[in-house]
Enzyme design. Structure first.
Site, short mmCIF file in Angstrom:
data_model
loop_
_atom_site.label_atom_id
_atom_site.label_comp_id
_atom_site.label_asym_id
_atom_site.label_seq_id
_atom_site.Cartn_x
_atom_site.Cartn_y
_atom_site.Cartn_z
N HIS A 308 0.87 -1.19 0.00
CA HIS A 308 0.00 0.00 0.00
C HIS A 308 0.89 1.23 0.00
CE1 HIS A 308 -3.18 2.83 1.16
NE2 HIS A 308 -4.02 1.90 0.77
N ASP A 366 -8.03 -5.25 -0.08
CA ASP A 366 -8.49 -6.11 -1.18
C ASP A 366 -8.10 -7.57 -1.02
OD1 ASP A 366 -7.68 -3.27 -2.97
OD2 ASP A 366 -9.72 -4.12 -2.90
C1 SDX Z 1 -6.27 0.01 -2.90
O1 SDX Z 1 -4.42 4.48 -2.11
C2 SDX Z 1 -5.37 3.90 -1.45
O2 SDX Z 1 -5.77 4.31 -0.37
C3 SDX Z 1 -5.96 2.70 -2.16
C4 SDX Z 1 -6.99 1.89 -1.39
C5 SDX Z 1 -8.27 2.67 -1.13
O3 SDX Z 1 -9.00 2.30 -0.21
O4 SDX Z 1 -8.58 3.57 -1.96
O5 SDX Z 1 -6.44 1.48 -0.14
C6 SDX Z 1 -7.40 0.64 -2.17
O6 SDX Z 1 -6.06 0.32 -4.03
C7 SDX Z 1 -5.37 -0.95 -2.17
C8 SDX Z 1 -4.15 -1.42 -3.04
C9 SDX Z 1 -4.64 -2.53 -3.96
N1 SDX Z 1 -3.59 -2.92 -4.92
C10 SDX Z 1 -2.96 -4.09 -4.83
O7 SDX Z 1 -3.12 -4.90 -3.93
C11 SDX Z 1 -2.00 -4.37 -6.00
C12 SDX Z 1 -0.67 -4.91 -5.48
N2 SDX Z 1 0.03 -3.83 -4.77
C13 SDX Z 1 1.00 -3.07 -5.50
O8 SDX Z 1 0.77 -2.93 -6.86
C14 SDX Z 1 1.48 -1.85 -4.73
O9 SDX Z 1 1.76 -2.26 -3.46
C15 SDX Z 1 0.59 -0.62 -4.67
C16 SDX Z 1 0.15 -0.17 -6.00
C17 SDX Z 1 -0.59 -0.87 -3.80
C18 SDX Z 1 1.42 0.51 -4.01
O10 SDX Z 1 2.43 0.81 -4.91
P1 SDX Z 1 3.59 1.82 -4.53
O11 SDX Z 1 3.28 2.60 -3.29
O12 SDX Z 1 3.94 2.56 -5.77
O13 SDX Z 1 4.74 0.84 -4.10
P2 SDX Z 1 6.01 0.58 -4.94
O14 SDX Z 1 5.62 0.04 -6.27
O15 SDX Z 1 6.89 1.77 -4.86
O16 SDX Z 1 6.65 -0.64 -4.10
C19 SDX Z 1 7.73 -0.44 -3.25
C20 SDX Z 1 8.52 -1.75 -3.37
C21 SDX Z 1 8.94 -2.08 -4.81
O17 SDX Z 1 10.09 -2.89 -4.72
P3 SDX Z 1 11.57 -2.20 -4.94
O18 SDX Z 1 11.51 -1.44 -6.25
O19 SDX Z 1 11.77 -1.29 -3.74
O20 SDX Z 1 12.53 -3.36 -4.98
O21 SDX Z 1 7.67 -2.85 -2.96
C22 SDX Z 1 7.47 -3.73 -4.07
C23 SDX Z 1 7.81 -2.95 -5.32
O22 SDX Z 1 8.24 -3.83 -6.34
N3 SDX Z 1 6.05 -4.12 -4.04
C24 SDX Z 1 5.62 -5.34 -4.26
C25 SDX Z 1 4.22 -5.27 -4.09
N4 SDX Z 1 3.86 -4.02 -3.79
C26 SDX Z 1 5.00 -3.30 -3.77
N5 SDX Z 1 6.26 -6.49 -4.57
C27 SDX Z 1 5.49 -7.59 -4.72
N6 SDX Z 1 4.11 -7.60 -4.56
C28 SDX Z 1 3.46 -6.47 -4.25
N7 SDX Z 1 2.13 -6.47 -4.10
#
Ligand code: SDX
Length: 435
Positions: A308, A366
């Protein structure tokens, strides 16, 4: 009291600028950079808005480090346990919990706006029978301004309130019709004798050929899930609604833009993606392979329902839904639901893995919600539709707050330009093959 300031110095020129700090009632303060470009010649760069406050809002507060979520100051745990979705809708819209008479009036108003124009039912016939319900919902909501001209003058507070009530009231009807159309069944009209979530379940699952009684446990579970999804500060879809609204677009068009932003698998579409992911993993023995894929930078696969932008702790909503899974599966599903078993094992393994611990990746709202929706008989392609119905309350409340601000202006971000310098046009006959 003297305003706190910060000073920014350009080390190349030695020039400095003193910028005011804006404090909230709680949570991080913000440096007000509105004068920065005009007086200091620099833009700021923050493409994912990780460090950018786009507005000041009094609706929802999140403490991502502590896993805290407050709606108008009330903890989500207390509202989920003791309130109802429609009461939370009133709270988010008006800022206070309603007194008895206020709630009765609000409930009567919402109930009597649940019908949609009869000709709108024909709108669905234009979609192909296998249209994703999110696609038909986006289209129908975007078309509402073609039917409700008498509540689109956003400068009139009464119009804004009627449009807000209409949006909240009609979303369950539109959602249920999107579902019924996708399964080729006749639409059921809303029943004014039913509560908000009971009406949605009735419109989705009743058929003309027999009586349908809404199960109170199902109604309560859906009501609680909707409370958890109602608002969430400036998430991608809410920020989209605010940006659409900032140009003066009508409220129905703004909500339609929010639905499109919510649809993405990185946002509200994650609940549908989680169930597809769990089905793809299939068995506990495959978890390690998928965790390895999630950690592999060269593999686009991510653990859906994990991570998140704001929560760097367990999403408080996920905790509540996880607990609810047991109750709902006991009543409707199978407490040994392989999907739920797999989700819990996946969570257990991921939370012990250095990669997830280091990046503070926890289950979000989710991760478990789809398991409950399935147990309630809601098909996977309706999961994000359900999220949109609940989040409409937050979108509408945030839109009302923004439009009501005296200094409200159009949102218009800038950019760093990375394209070609100025160059002159070359006639076709003189052009060599480029690239
Ligand atoms: C919702 O914003 C809100 O409030 C949203 C929400 C709401 O109520 O409105 O809470 C609802 O959308 C919840 C989120 C649902 N999405 C998912 O579950 C999809 C999977 N999650 C990711 O795509 C991700 O965690 C996000 C999109 C939720 C957040 O993305 P960020 O903040 O841009 O995080 P990031 O991509 O910068 O990640 C930081 C690191 C990265 O690794 P490094 O580059 O540092 O090596 O964490 C890794 C990412 O690759 N990472 C993950 C991951 N999420 C982040 N690695 C594996 N699996 C994941 N799910």
């Amino acid at each position: 009291m003297k305003t706190r300031t910060v000073t920014l110095t350009d080390n190349a020129t030695g020039k400095s600028i003193e910028l005011p700090v804006r404090e909230g009632s709680t949570g991080p303060a913000a440096i007000d950079i509105s004068r920065l470009y005009r007086e200091f010649g620099y833009l700021t760069y923050d493409p994912g808005f990780q460090s950018t406050a786009s507005c000041s809002s009094g609706i929802t507060y999140i403490d991502g480090a502590e896993g805290v979520l407050l709606y108008r100051g009330y903890p989500i745990e207390q509202l989920a346990e003791r309130s109802s979705f429609l009461e939370v809708a009133y709270l988010l819209l008006y800022g206070e919990l309603p007194a008895r008479e206020q709630f009765a009036t609000f409930q009567h108003t919402i109930t009597h706006h649940t019908m949609i124009k009869e000709s709108l039912r024909g709108f669905y016939q234009g979609f192909y029978h296998d249209a994703h319900p999110m696609a038909s919902m986006v289209g129908v909501v975007g078309s509402l301004s073609a039917f409700y001209h008498d509540s689109t003058d956003i400068t009139d507070p009464r119009h804004r309130e009627i449009a807000a009530h209409r949006m909240i009231a009609k979303m369950p009807t539109i959602a249920a019709y999107s579902y019924k159309y996708s399964v080729g069944e006749p639409f059921s009209y809303p029943q004014n004798s039913l509560g908000y979530c009971a009406n949605l379940l009735h419109m989705m699952f009743s058929v003309p050929s027999e009586e349908y009684h809404v199960d109170p446990v199902a109604q309560k579970a859906l009501d609680m899930i909707f409370i958890l999804h109602a608002d969430h500060e400036q998430n991608a879809s809410t920020a989209t609604v605010r940006l659409s609204g900032s140009s003066g677009s009508n409220p129905f068009a703004c909500i339609s833009s929010g639905i499109t932003a919510l649809w993405g698998p990185a946002h509200g579409g994650a609940n549908e993606a989680v169930v597809h992911m769990l089905s793809e993993i299939g068995d506990v023995k495959n978890i390690a392979r998928f965790i390895a894929r999630a950690k592999d930078r060269n593999d686009p696969f991510r653990l859906m329902g994990f991570g998140h932008r704001v929560y760097k702790n367990y999403d408080p909503r996920a905790k509540i839904i996880r607990k609810m899974c047991h109750e709902v599966l006991e009543k409707f599903g199978d407490t040994n639901d392989p999907c739920f078993e797999l989700a819990m094992r996946l969570e257990e393994i991921a939370l012990k893995d250095e990669y997830f611990i280091e990046r503070k990746l926890y289950p979000n709202v989710d991760f478990y919600s789809g398991i409950i929706y399935r147990a309630l008989g809601i098909p996977v392609n309706m999961f994000t539709v359900m999220f949109a119905v609940a989040r409409t309350v937050g979108w509408v409340a945030q839109w009302m707050e923004m439009i009501g601000e005296p200094d409200q202006r159009i949102g218009r971000p800038r950019q760093i330009y990375s394209g070609s310098q100025r160059r002159d046009y070359v006639p076709l006959a003189e052009r060599a093959v480029s690239g």
